[in-house]
Design a protein around this motif. Structure first.
Motif, PDB file in Angstrom:
ATOM      1  N   SER A  59       0.835  -1.191   0.000  1.00 11.34           N
ATOM      2  CA  SER A  59       0.000   0.000   0.000  1.00 11.34           C
ATOM      3  C   SER A  59       0.878   1.252   0.000  1.00 11.34           C
ATOM      4  N   PRO A  60       0.461   2.297  -0.728  1.00  9.40           N
ATOM      5  CA  PRO A  60       1.252   3.532  -0.731  1.00  9.40           C
ATOM      6  C   PRO A  60       1.204   4.285   0.593  1.00  9.40           C
ATOM      7  N   THR A  61       0.253   3.936   1.460  1.00  6.73           N
ATOM      8  CA  THR A  61       0.173   4.566   2.778  1.00  6.73           C
ATOM      9  C   THR A  61       0.031   3.483   3.842  1.00  6.73           C
ATOM     10  N   PHE A  62       0.289   3.869   5.098  1.00  6.43           N
ATOM     11  CA  PHE A  62       0.197   2.931   6.206  1.00  6.43           C
ATOM     12  C   PHE A  62      -0.964   3.275   7.140  1.00  6.43           C
ATOM     13  N   ASP A  63      -1.833   4.166   6.710  1.00  2.00           N
ATOM     14  CA  ASP A  63      -2.964   4.578   7.532  1.00  2.00           C
ATOM     15  C   ASP A  63      -4.218   3.803   7.134  1.00  2.00           C
ATOM     16  N   GLU A  64      -5.385   4.313   7.495  1.00  3.97           N
ATOM     17  CA  GLU A  64      -6.643   3.612   7.214  1.00  3.97           C
ATOM     18  C   GLU A  64      -6.886   3.402   5.729  1.00  3.97           C
ATOM     19  N   LYS A  65      -6.281   4.232   4.892  1.00  4.84           N
ATOM     20  CA  LYS A  65      -6.462   4.083   3.448  1.00  4.84           C
ATOM     21  C   LYS A  65      -5.893   2.758   2.939  1.00  4.84           C
ATOM     22  N   SER A  66      -4.967   2.180   3.699  1.00  8.53           N
ATOM     23  CA  SER A  66      -4.395   0.896   3.277  1.00  8.53           C
ATOM     24  C   SER A  66      -5.450  -0.208   3.276  1.00  8.53           C
ATOM     25  N   LEU A  67      -6.482  -0.093   4.114  1.00  8.61           N
ATOM     26  CA  LEU A  67      -7.569  -1.075   4.113  1.00  8.61           C
ATOM     27  C   LEU A  67      -8.291  -1.083   2.770  1.00  8.61           C
ATOM     28  N   ASP A  68      -8.611   0.095   2.261  1.00  6.60           N
ATOM     29  CA  ASP A  68      -9.271   0.188   0.964  1.00  6.60           C
ATOM     30  C   ASP A  68      -8.360  -0.295  -0.154  1.00  6.60           C
ATOM     31  N   PHE A  69      -7.069   0.000  -0.025  1.00  4.95           N
ATOM     32  CA  PHE A  69      -6.123  -0.434  -1.053  1.00  4.95           C
ATOM     33  C   PHE A  69      -6.122  -1.949  -1.187  1.00  4.95           C
ATOM     34  N   PHE A  70      -5.955  -2.647  -0.077  1.00  6.38           N
ATOM     35  CA  PHE A  70      -5.880  -4.103  -0.148  1.00  6.38           C
ATOM     36  C   PHE A  70      -7.243  -4.724  -0.484  1.00  6.38           C
ATOM     37  N   ARG A  71      -8.318  -4.143   0.011  1.00  3.99           N
ATOM     38  CA  ARG A  71      -9.645  -4.679  -0.318  1.00  3.99           C
ATOM     39  C   ARG A  71      -9.876  -4.626  -1.830  1.00  3.99           C
ATOM     40  N   THR A  72      -9.550  -3.506  -2.434  1.00  6.23           N
ATOM     41  CA  THR A  72      -9.784  -3.331  -3.867  1.00  6.23           C
ATOM     42  C   THR A  72      -8.819  -4.153  -4.709  1.00  6.23           C
ATOM     43  N   THR A  73      -7.540  -4.087  -4.378  1.00  6.12           N
ATOM     44  CA  THR A  73      -6.557  -4.759  -5.231  1.00  6.12           C
ATOM     45  C   THR A  73      -6.671  -6.275  -5.170  1.00  6.12           C
ATOM     46  N   VAL A  74      -6.910  -6.810  -3.988  1.00  5.33           N
ATOM     47  CA  VAL A  74      -7.041  -8.269  -3.876  1.00  5.33           C
ATOM     48  C   VAL A  74      -8.309  -8.743  -4.579  1.00  5.33           C
ATOM     49  N   THR A  75      -9.394  -8.011  -4.415  1.00  8.05           N
ATOM     50  CA  THR A  75     -10.638  -8.382  -5.090  1.00  8.05           C
ATOM     51  C   THR A  75     -10.441  -8.412  -6.605  1.00  8.05           C
ATOM     52  N   ASN A  76      -9.775  -7.382  -7.132  1.00  3.08           N
ATOM     53  CA  ASN A  76      -9.526  -7.328  -8.572  1.00  3.08           C
ATOM     54  C   ASN A  76      -8.601  -8.453  -9.029  1.00  3.08           C
ATOM     55  N   ARG A 107      -3.920  -4.315  10.205  1.00  2.00           N
ATOM     56  CA  ARG A 107      -5.309  -4.714   9.975  1.00  2.00           C
ATOM     57  C   ARG A 107      -5.582  -4.855   8.477  1.00  2.00           C
ATOM     58  N   ALA A 108      -4.962  -3.994   7.689  1.00  3.65           N
ATOM     59  CA  ALA A 108      -5.148  -4.063   6.242  1.00  3.65           C
ATOM     60  C   ALA A 108      -4.518  -5.329   5.660  1.00  3.65           C
ATOM     61  N   LYS A 109      -3.337  -5.683   6.146  1.00  8.08           N
ATOM     62  CA  LYS A 109      -2.701  -6.917   5.665  1.00  8.08           C
ATOM     63  C   LYS A 109      -3.479  -8.146   6.128  1.00  8.08           C
ATOM     64  N   ALA A 110      -4.043  -8.093   7.327  1.00  5.59           N
ATOM     65  CA  ALA A 110      -4.880  -9.201   7.791  1.00  5.59           C
ATOM     66  C   ALA A 110      -6.107  -9.351   6.895  1.00  5.59           C
ATOM     67  N   LEU A 111      -6.675  -8.222   6.465  1.00  8.71           N
ATOM     68  CA  LEU A 111      -7.804  -8.249   5.537  1.00  8.71           C
ATOM     69  C   LEU A 111      -7.375  -8.869   4.206  1.00  8.71           C
ATOM     70  N   GLN A 112      -6.194  -8.513   3.735  1.00 10.62           N
ATOM     71  CA  GLN A 112      -5.672  -9.097   2.508  1.00 10.62           C
ATOM     72  C   GLN A 112      -5.638 -10.628   2.605  1.00 10.62           C
ATOM     73  N   GLU A 113      -5.128 -11.128   3.717  1.00 14.27           N
ATOM     74  CA  GLU A 113      -5.096 -12.580   3.928  1.00 14.27           C
ATOM     75  C   GLU A 113      -6.501 -13.175   3.919  1.00 14.27           C
ATOM     76  N   GLU A 114      -7.411 -12.532   4.619  1.00 13.36           N
ATOM     77  CA  GLU A 114      -8.775 -13.049   4.711  1.00 13.36           C
ATOM     78  C   GLU A 114      -9.423 -13.165   3.336  1.00 13.36           C
ATOM     79  N   LEU A 115      -9.208 -12.178   2.500  1.00 12.84           N
ATOM     80  CA  LEU A 115      -9.792 -12.194   1.156  1.00 12.84           C
ATOM     81  C   LEU A 115      -9.216 -13.319   0.315  1.00 12.84           C
ATOM     82  N   VAL A 116      -7.905 -13.540   0.447  1.00  9.09           N
ATOM     83  CA  VAL A 116      -7.272 -14.620  -0.318  1.00  9.09           C
ATOM     84  C   VAL A 116      -7.792 -15.976   0.149  1.00  9.09           C
ATOM     85  N   ARG A 117      -7.942 -16.144   1.457  1.00 10.48           N
ATOM     86  CA  ARG A 117      -8.461 -17.406   1.990  1.00 10.48           C
ATOM     87  C   ARG A 117      -9.892 -17.670   1.525  1.00 10.48           C
TER      88      ARG A 117
END
Length: 243
Positions: A59-76, A107-117
């Protein structure tokens, strides 16, 4: 094997080189090559004929925006992978990522894992400890001209080259549909790492233990250290510093 590496940074560039040397047909996908994970542009084309995808994006940022980054990129990426018939999704994550909810990025990286699983494609999650290369930048966040302040957080850092070796092995193998942990051979506290690093650089500033200093102040206990089944690399931090 046809392998697509998503991301061309510190890990991605080394990984592509290593996999190519091992005889794999490797494609690197990044913004510079016309692939945008946030919009999905270029994904369908780059994944054509791909057997394994290794996602090492950041993610280009380490704040709350990283959640949206990983949610969108992993989904795509998962959707494009299913369309292309990808057989193995590999993602690089962090040891203890699900134990530090106080940190937005974790939390964003944990979300990334959850989406992949939750996806339909077989997967492997490679969880690595902190990279050697990030120790000095971490110190710079809480440094001034007179001292370096660091919490006594237990860590077991690893060289990026050893992370690359672990990723290459997982990418070339069968999906584990679970986690693989990798770490360096030596455990330290973060303030110890600071003193070792300053000494190797000839920097006379003292390291002061401050449990409120920096990003890792939010970490409780040994959340960032590997479990008993982790694969331990061979490169020692002291040797790497003096190499």
């Amino acid at each position: 094997m046809n392998i697509t590496v998503i991301g061309a940074g510190l890990i991605g560039s080394q990984l592509a080189e290593k996999l190519t040397a091992q005889g794999h047909d490797v494609t690197v996908a990044s913004l510079s090559s016309g692939v945008d994970l946030l919009t999905g542009a270029g994904l369908d084309k780059v994944l054509e004929g791909t057997h394994t995808v290794v996602n090492v994006t950041n993610s280009p940022t380490f704040d709350e925006k990283s959640l949206d980054f990983f949610r969108t990129t992993v989904t795509n990426l998962l959707a494009a992978g299913e369309k292309a018939g990808v057989q193995h999704q590999v993602v690089l994550s962090i040891v203890g990522v699900d134990q530090v909810p106080q940190l937005d990025y974790y939390r964003a990286k944990a979300l990334q894992e959850e989406l992949v699983r939750a996806g339909r494609t077989p997967y492997s999650v490679v969880r690595a400890t902190q990279f050697f290369e990030f120790m000095e930048p971490t110190m710079s966040w809480t440094s001034d001209e007179t001292a370096v302040r660091l919490p006594a957080t237990p860590i077991q850092p690893i060289a990026s080259a050893d992370v690359v070796a672990a990723l290459a092995a997982v990418a070339a193998g069968e999906p584990v549909n679970g986690n693989v942990e990798v770490a360096g051979p030596d455990a330290f506290t973060l303030d110890e790492i600071g003193r070792l690093t300053l000494d190797a650089r000839g920097d006379a500033r003292p390291v002061i233990v401050d449990d409120q200093a920096g990003l890792f102040a939010a970490v409780q206990g040994d959340a960032l250290t590997p479990g008993p089944d982790a694969r331990l690399a061979s490169t020692h931090y002291r040797d790497w510093l003096n190499g």
